[in-house]
Design a protein around this motif. Structure first.
Motif, PDB file in Angstrom:
ATOM      1  N   UNK A   1       0.746  11.783   0.643  1.00 32.58           N
ATOM      2  CA  UNK A   1       1.624  13.353   1.590  1.00 32.58           C
ATOM      3  C   UNK A   1       3.245  12.817   0.936  1.00 32.58           C
ATOM      4  N   UNK A   2       3.318  11.383   0.813  1.00 34.89           N
ATOM      5  CA  UNK A   2       4.829  10.668   0.367  1.00 34.89           C
ATOM      6  C   UNK A   2       5.229  10.792  -1.169  1.00 34.89           C
ATOM      7  N   UNK A   3       4.058  10.960  -1.679  1.00 30.26           N
ATOM      8  CA  UNK A   3       4.009  10.670  -2.829  1.00 30.26           C
ATOM      9  C   UNK A   3       3.837  12.477  -3.488  1.00 30.26           C
ATOM     10  N   UNK A   4       3.228  13.120  -2.837  1.00 31.27           N
ATOM     11  CA  UNK A   4       3.449  14.463  -2.995  1.00 31.27           C
ATOM     12  C   UNK A   4       4.942  15.305  -3.237  1.00 31.27           C
ATOM     13  N   UNK A   5       5.157  14.360  -2.010  1.00 33.23           N
ATOM     14  CA  UNK A   5       6.545  15.262  -1.368  1.00 33.23           C
ATOM     15  C   UNK A   5       7.406  14.747  -2.544  1.00 33.23           C
ATOM     16  N   UNK A   6       7.319  13.507  -2.780  1.00 37.98           N
ATOM     17  CA  UNK A   6       8.483  12.412  -3.867  1.00 37.98           C
ATOM     18  C   UNK A   6       7.998  13.707  -5.299  1.00 37.98           C
ATOM     19  N   UNK A   7       6.800  14.374  -5.435  1.00 37.48           N
ATOM     20  CA  UNK A   7       6.787  14.289  -6.342  1.00 37.48           C
ATOM     21  C   UNK A   7       7.300  16.152  -6.684  1.00 37.48           C
ATOM     22  N   UNK A   8       7.324  16.947  -5.532  1.00 34.80           N
ATOM     23  CA  UNK A   8       7.407  17.747  -5.514  1.00 34.80           C
ATOM     24  C   UNK A   8       9.640  18.117  -5.809  1.00 34.80           C
ATOM     25  N   UNK A   9      10.396  16.775  -5.829  1.00 35.51           N
ATOM     26  CA  UNK A   9      11.485  16.924  -6.455  1.00 35.51           C
ATOM     27  C   UNK A   9      11.544  17.511  -7.899  1.00 35.51           C
ATOM     28  N   UNK A  10      10.806  16.702  -8.864  1.00 32.39           N
ATOM     29  CA  UNK A  10      10.737  16.958 -10.452  1.00 32.39           C
ATOM     30  C   UNK A  10      10.190  18.247 -10.355  1.00 32.39           C
ATOM     31  N   UNK A  11       9.427  19.637 -10.135  1.00 33.45           N
ATOM     32  CA  UNK A  11       9.291  19.909 -10.572  1.00 33.45           C
ATOM     33  C   UNK A  11      10.194  21.533  -9.451  1.00 33.45           C
ATOM     34  N   UNK A  12      10.195  21.269  -8.056  1.00 35.75           N
ATOM     35  CA  UNK A  12      11.863  22.365  -7.671  1.00 35.75           C
ATOM     36  C   UNK A  12      13.346  22.415  -8.534  1.00 35.75           C
ATOM     37  N   UNK A  13      13.114  20.658  -8.107  1.00 34.82           N
ATOM     38  CA  UNK A  13      14.339  21.072  -9.612  1.00 34.82           C
ATOM     39  C   UNK A  13      14.880  20.638 -10.636  1.00 34.82           C
ATOM     40  N   UNK A  14      13.019  20.726 -11.088  1.00 38.91           N
ATOM     41  CA  UNK A  14      13.550  21.125 -12.491  1.00 38.91           C
ATOM     42  C   UNK A  14      13.396  22.664 -13.178  1.00 38.91           C
TER      43      UNK A  14
ATOM     44  N   UNK B   1       0.847  -1.308   0.089  1.00 40.12           N
ATOM     45  CA  UNK B   1       0.018  -0.210  -0.204  1.00 40.12           C
ATOM     46  C   UNK B   1       1.023   1.595   0.238  1.00 40.12           C
ATOM     47  N   UNK B   2       1.969   1.364   0.624  1.00 36.72           N
ATOM     48  CA  UNK B   2       2.993   2.235   0.973  1.00 36.72           C
ATOM     49  C   UNK B   2       3.325   2.434  -0.412  1.00 36.72           C
ATOM     50  N   UNK B   3       4.050   1.622  -1.139  1.00 36.71           N
ATOM     51  CA  UNK B   3       4.376   1.959  -2.351  1.00 36.71           C
ATOM     52  C   UNK B   3       3.805   2.392  -3.332  1.00 36.71           C
ATOM     53  N   UNK B   4       2.932   1.585  -3.426  1.00 38.21           N
ATOM     54  CA  UNK B   4       1.367   2.994  -4.306  1.00 38.21           C
ATOM     55  C   UNK B   4       1.529   3.576  -4.078  1.00 38.21           C
ATOM     56  N   UNK B   5       0.592   4.122  -3.107  1.00 40.16           N
ATOM     57  CA  UNK B   5       0.450   5.315  -2.805  1.00 40.16           C
ATOM     58  C   UNK B   5       1.957   6.275  -3.391  1.00 40.16           C
ATOM     59  N   UNK B   6       2.624   5.636  -2.325  1.00 41.35           N
ATOM     60  CA  UNK B   6       4.370   6.618  -3.127  1.00 41.35           C
ATOM     61  C   UNK B   6       3.942   7.230  -4.407  1.00 41.35           C
ATOM     62  N   UNK B   7       4.082   6.371  -5.174  1.00 45.85           N
ATOM     63  CA  UNK B   7       3.928   6.530  -6.724  1.00 45.85           C
ATOM     64  C   UNK B   7       2.552   7.257  -7.264  1.00 45.85           C
ATOM     65  N   UNK B   8       1.659   7.297  -6.406  1.00 49.58           N
ATOM     66  CA  UNK B   8       0.491   8.676  -7.355  1.00 49.58           C
ATOM     67  C   UNK B   8       1.586  10.034  -7.835  1.00 49.58           C
ATOM     68  N   UNK B   9       2.852  10.096  -7.426  1.00 57.08           N
ATOM     69  CA  UNK B   9       4.109  11.250  -7.813  1.00 57.08           C
ATOM     70  C   UNK B   9       3.619  11.242  -8.906  1.00 57.08           C
TER      71      UNK B   9
END
Length: 297
Positions: A159-172, A96-104
Motif C-alpha cells: 500500500x505504501x508502494x502503491x500510494x507512492x506510485x499514485x503521485x506519478x499518475x495524478x501529478x502527471x 523490508x519496508x524500503x523494498x516494498x515501498x520501491x514496488x512503486x
C-alpha cells in the motif's frame, strides 16, 4: 527543460534520500511516528503557502473540477504513503519496508501503459528490474524481519508502494494544467490536514512548545527534504514519462545509503555496492536512445 527533466528527478531522489537525517532529528525531539510525519508535512505546507502568498498568489488558484486530482496526490499518495510506510516500519525491518515501498515503479509502469498509453519497451522493463534488484541489494534482506502476520505486513507495505506510485499518475495529470508549485502546495495542504487528524495535535503542540528552539531546523529540513524534491519531481513530470521518472527516483535508496556512510559511518558490504551499481546502470539504460531514434538525422 525536457533534457533536464531526468536531472530534476535525480535531484529529487537525492533530497528524498537525505530525509532520514531530518527524520532522526525530529524523532529525537520526542515526536512519535505519526507526529513526525505530521510535523514535517505541515511545516513544508506552511512554508509553501507563505512563499506563494508573498510571491505569487495566482498560483494558489485552482479549478473546482481538478480538486479530485489533488485529493489523489494529497490523500491518495502523500498521506497514504507516509502512513503505510510508517506502519510497515513498525511491523517489519526497515529493509523490508524500503523494498516494498520501491514496488512503486511497477505500479507506475502498469498504470502509465493503461492510462497514458506509454510504450512498454524492453529498455524500461530491463531498467525496472535492474533498479528493483539494486534496491534489494542496497538495503539488504538477509535475516529480514516481516513481523508476525506476513500477509498483513506485505499488504500494508505494498500500500505504501502503491500510494507512492499514485503521485506519478495524478501529478502527471495536474502538471498539464498547473505549475509544479501549485501542485505541490495543495498536495501538502491536504496531506497535512489528514496527518494532523491522526497525530494527537494537542500532544504535538506541547512538544513543540517545549522544544521551540529546535523547530527552525525542523521546518528548514522539512522544506529541503520533502517540499523541494516534490517540486522538482512535479516539474519533471511535465516533460518525462511517469514510468521513467519513477525508476530514476529509485536512486533515493542509493542516496540514503551514501548519506549513511558519510554522515553516520555506516558500512557498505559487497552486496550493497553491487546494488548501487545496478541502480546506476538502470539509470544509464533509461537514458540510452533506442536505435530508431539514434539513427534518425
Amino acid at each position: 527543460m525536457k533534457r533536464l527533466a531526468p536531472l530534476f528527478v535525480l535531484m529529487a531522489s537525492v533530497l528524498w534520500g537525505s530525509m532520514g537525517i531530518v527524520t532522526r532529528y525530529v524523532v529525537a525531539i520526542g515526536f512519535n511516528t505519526r507526529q513526525t510525519a505530521a510535523v514535517r508535512i505541515t511545516s513544508a505546507a506552511a512554508v509553501l503557502i507563505l512563499f506563494l502568498l508573498i510571491t505569487d498568489r495566482s498560483k494558489l488558484k485552482l479549478r473546482k473540477e481538478d480538486f479530485k486530482w489533488f485529493l489523489g496526490t494529497g490523500l491518495g499518495s502523500l498521506f497514504i504513503n507516509n502512513l503505510a510506510y510508517a506502519a510497515t516500519v513498525q511491523r517489519a525491518s526497515l529493509s523490508v519496508a524500503v523494498v516494498l515501498l520501491y514496488t512503486a515503479p511497477f505500479f507506475v509502469m502498469i498504470m502509465s501503459v493503461l492510462f497514458f498509453k506509454e510504450k512498454l519497451t524492453v529498455q524500461k522493463i530491463a531498467a525496472l528490474f535492474l533498479s528493483f534488484a539494486g534496491c534489494i541489494l542496497v538495503v539488504g534482506l538477509s535475516g529480514a524481519n516481516v513481523g508476525g502476520n506476513v500477509i498483513i505486513t506485505l499488504l500494508i507495505g505494498l500500500s505504501a508502494g502503491f500510494g507512492y506510485s499514485l503521485y506519478s499518475i495524478f501529478g502527471k495529470v495536474l502538471m498539464g494544467r498547473y505549475e509544479s508549485l501549485t501542485v505541490t502546495v495543495y498536495t501538502f495542504i491536504l496531506a497535512s490536514l489528514a496527518s494532523l487528524v491522526i497525530a494527537e495535535p494537542v500532544s504535538m503542540v506541547r512538544i513543540i512548545a517545549a522544544n521551540a528552539e529546535k523547530m527552525p531546523v525542523t521546518v528548514i529540513g522539512s522544506v529541503i527534504t520533502l517540499a523541494l524534491p516534490y517540486i522538482c519531481y512535479s516539474a519533471a513530470l511535465k516533460y518525462i514519462e511517469s514510468s521513467k521518472a519513477s525508476i530514476i527516483a529509485s536512486f533515493e535508496v542509493v542516496a540514503a545509503s551514501l548519506f549513511g556512510v558519510f554522515l553516520y559511518h555506516e558500512l557498505l558490504d559487497i552486496y550493497n555496492i553491487v546494488g548501487i551499481v545496478c541502480v546506476v546502470a538502470a539509470l544509464i539504460i533509461l537514458q540510452l536512445k533506442p536505435k530508431s531514434e539514434s539513427g534518425a538525422p
